[in-house]
Design a protein around this motif. Structure first.
Motif, PDB file in Angstrom:
ATOM      1  N   GLU A  75     -21.178  35.361  -8.937  1.00  0.00           N
ATOM      2  CA  GLU A  75     -21.931  35.874  -7.434  1.00  0.00           C
ATOM      3  C   GLU A  75     -21.392  36.111  -5.966  1.00  0.00           C
ATOM      4  N   ASN A  76     -19.948  35.900  -6.123  1.00  0.00           N
ATOM      5  CA  ASN A  76     -19.526  35.211  -5.193  1.00  0.00           C
ATOM      6  C   ASN A  76     -20.408  34.814  -3.902  1.00  0.00           C
ATOM      7  N   THR A  77     -20.494  33.451  -3.905  1.00  0.00           N
ATOM      8  CA  THR A  77     -22.054  33.174  -3.807  1.00  0.00           C
ATOM      9  C   THR A  77     -21.750  31.653  -3.196  1.00  0.00           C
ATOM     10  N   ILE A  78     -21.861  31.048  -1.778  1.00  0.00           N
ATOM     11  CA  ILE A  78     -21.509  29.653  -1.257  1.00  0.00           C
ATOM     12  C   ILE A  78     -22.977  29.285  -1.574  1.00  0.00           C
ATOM     13  N   TYR A  79     -22.987  28.243  -1.097  1.00  0.00           N
ATOM     14  CA  TYR A  79     -23.840  27.389  -0.384  1.00  0.00           C
ATOM     15  C   TYR A  79     -23.744  26.410  -0.159  1.00  0.00           C
ATOM     16  N   LEU A  80     -24.432  25.866   1.071  1.00  0.00           N
ATOM     17  CA  LEU A  80     -24.287  24.717   1.945  1.00  0.00           C
ATOM     18  C   LEU A  80     -25.606  23.852   2.070  1.00  0.00           C
ATOM     19  N   GLN A  81     -25.112  23.180   1.138  1.00  0.00           N
ATOM     20  CA  GLN A  81     -26.767  22.395   1.723  1.00  0.00           C
ATOM     21  C   GLN A  81     -26.485  21.035   3.078  1.00  0.00           C
ATOM     22  N   MET A  82     -27.350  20.875   3.305  1.00  0.00           N
ATOM     23  CA  MET A  82     -27.162  19.976   4.535  1.00  0.00           C
ATOM     24  C   MET A  82     -28.031  19.527   4.406  1.00  0.00           C
ATOM     25  N   ASN A  83     -27.757  18.164   4.660  1.00  0.00           N
ATOM     26  CA  ASN A  83     -28.622  17.313   4.455  1.00  0.00           C
ATOM     27  C   ASN A  83     -28.511  15.838   6.072  1.00  0.00           C
ATOM     28  N   ASN A  84     -29.707  14.944   6.372  1.00  0.00           N
ATOM     29  CA  ASN A  84     -29.840  14.297   7.493  1.00  0.00           C
ATOM     30  C   ASN A  84     -29.259  14.807   8.742  1.00  0.00           C
ATOM     31  N   LEU A  85     -29.593  16.268   8.520  1.00  0.00           N
ATOM     32  CA  LEU A  85     -28.960  17.301  10.374  1.00  0.00           C
ATOM     33  C   LEU A  85     -29.550  16.264  11.155  1.00  0.00           C
ATOM     34  N   LYS A  86     -28.409  16.164  12.724  1.00  0.00           N
ATOM     35  CA  LYS A  86     -28.274  16.071  14.036  1.00  0.00           C
ATOM     36  C   LYS A  86     -28.705  16.805  14.443  1.00  0.00           C
ATOM     37  N   PRO A  87     -28.882  16.884  15.361  1.00  0.00           N
ATOM     38  CA  PRO A  87     -29.292  17.615  17.047  1.00  0.00           C
ATOM     39  C   PRO A  87     -27.798  18.581  17.407  1.00  0.00           C
ATOM     40  N   GLU A  88     -26.409  17.479  17.200  1.00  0.00           N
ATOM     41  CA  GLU A  88     -25.641  18.272  17.155  1.00  0.00           C
ATOM     42  C   GLU A  88     -25.128  18.761  16.267  1.00  0.00           C
ATOM     43  N   ASP A  89     -25.473  19.150  15.361  1.00  0.00           N
ATOM     44  CA  ASP A  89     -25.685  20.423  14.198  1.00  0.00           C
ATOM     45  C   ASP A  89     -26.572  21.879  14.741  1.00  0.00           C
ATOM     46  N   THR A  90     -26.934  21.373  15.616  1.00  0.00           N
ATOM     47  CA  THR A  90     -27.951  22.757  16.402  1.00  0.00           C
ATOM     48  C   THR A  90     -26.897  23.725  16.588  1.00  0.00           C
ATOM     49  N   ALA A  91     -26.772  25.283  15.971  1.00  0.00           N
ATOM     50  CA  ALA A  91     -25.510  25.924  16.505  1.00  0.00           C
ATOM     51  C   ALA A  91     -25.755  27.061  15.041  1.00  0.00           C
ATOM     52  N   VAL A  92     -24.619  28.237  15.519  1.00  0.00           N
ATOM     53  CA  VAL A  92     -25.077  29.021  15.007  1.00  0.00           C
ATOM     54  C   VAL A  92     -23.914  28.996  13.493  1.00  0.00           C
ATOM     55  N   TYR A  93     -24.076  29.644  12.266  1.00  0.00           N
ATOM     56  CA  TYR A  93     -23.338  29.050  11.886  1.00  0.00           C
ATOM     57  C   TYR A  93     -22.642  30.582  10.930  1.00  0.00           C
ATOM     58  N   TYR A  94     -21.976  30.788  10.522  1.00  0.00           N
ATOM     59  CA  TYR A  94     -20.642  32.027   9.970  1.00  0.00           C
ATOM     60  C   TYR A  94     -19.742  31.609   9.007  1.00  0.00           C
ATOM     61  N   CYS A  95     -20.480  32.418   8.274  1.00  0.00           N
ATOM     62  CA  CYS A  95     -19.531  33.081   6.643  1.00  0.00           C
ATOM     63  C   CYS A  95     -17.996  32.758   6.946  1.00  0.00           C
ATOM     64  N   ASN A  96     -17.205  32.738   6.520  1.00  0.00           N
ATOM     65  CA  ASN A  96     -15.534  33.369   6.309  1.00  0.00           C
ATOM     66  C   ASN A  96     -15.508  33.271   5.296  1.00  0.00           C
ATOM     67  N   ALA A  97     -14.134  34.737   4.405  1.00  0.00           N
ATOM     68  CA  ALA A  97     -14.084  34.406   3.093  1.00  0.00           C
ATOM     69  C   ALA A  97     -12.709  35.283   3.610  1.00  0.00           C
ATOM     70  N   ASP A  98     -12.129  34.940   2.419  1.00  0.00           N
ATOM     71  CA  ASP A  98     -10.971  35.940   1.694  1.00  0.00           C
ATOM     72  C   ASP A  98     -10.678  36.527   0.871  1.00  0.00           C
ATOM     73  N   SER A  99     -10.331  37.131   0.228  1.00  0.00           N
ATOM     74  CA  SER A  99     -10.153  38.179  -0.981  1.00  0.00           C
ATOM     75  C   SER A  99      -8.883  37.208  -1.826  1.00  0.00           C
ATOM     76  N   GLY A 100      -8.914  37.819  -3.072  1.00  0.00           N
ATOM     77  CA  GLY A 100      -7.008  37.919  -3.339  1.00  0.00           C
ATOM     78  C   GLY A 100      -7.299  36.834  -4.676  1.00  0.00           C
ATOM     79  N   GLY A 101      -7.803  36.120  -4.561  1.00  0.00           N
ATOM     80  CA  GLY A 101      -8.098  34.668  -5.656  1.00  0.00           C
ATOM     81  C   GLY A 101      -6.898  33.894  -5.659  1.00  0.00           C
ATOM     82  N   ARG A 102      -6.614  33.771  -4.615  1.00  0.00           N
ATOM     83  CA  ARG A 102      -4.942  32.296  -4.320  1.00  0.00           C
ATOM     84  C   ARG A 102      -5.800  31.467  -4.594  1.00  0.00           C
ATOM     85  N   ASP A 103      -4.647  30.598  -4.661  1.00  0.00           N
ATOM     86  CA  ASP A 103      -4.952  29.285  -4.863  1.00  0.00           C
ATOM     87  C   ASP A 103      -3.831  27.957  -3.991  1.00  0.00           C
TER      88      ASP A 103
END
Length: 127
Positions: A75-103
């Protein structure tokens, strides 16, 4: 044109959990890696976590043991499970990606940053 669609942000109390997801459009082809960034003091954005198409994962020290990143290559989808969140985790979270199938070697992972960005999703940790 590649699009990254983010979802899952919101308001949560300290100690709570949230799951962010990011889906890349089919135009990305084969993913090389996908990850999440957030603003940090002195930096426009810092790496939170990144995962390659082969499943190699790297986390920022500040989230190790609390966040878990996974990928669904079909599905070309990622999931970020965030537990025990802290006030310092407050932010705008940006998804980032690159193509090409490289290792990549493990030592490459902390420095990965692709050309494709999402619009960002707000995470607020507050009581």
């Amino acid at each position: 044109q590649v699009h990254l669609k983010e979802s899952g942000g919101g308001l949560v109390e300290p100690g709570g959990s949230l799951t962010l997801s990011c889906a890349a459009s089919e135009s990305i082809g084969e993913v090389s890696f996908m990850g999440w960034f957030r603003p940090a003091p002195g930096k426009p954005r810092e790496l939170v976590a990144v995962i390659t198409h082969s499943g190699r994962v790297n986390y920022a020290d500040s989230v190790k043991g609390r966040f878990t990143l996974s990928i669904d290559n079909d599905e070309n989808t990622i999931y970020l499970q965030m537990n025990n969140l802290k006030p310092e985790d407050t932010a705008v979270y940006y998804c980032n990606a690159d193509s090409g199938g490289r290792d990549y070697h493990d030592y490459d992972l902390p420095f990965l940053q692709g050309p494709y960005w999402g619009q960002g999703t707000q995470v607020t940790v507050s009581s």
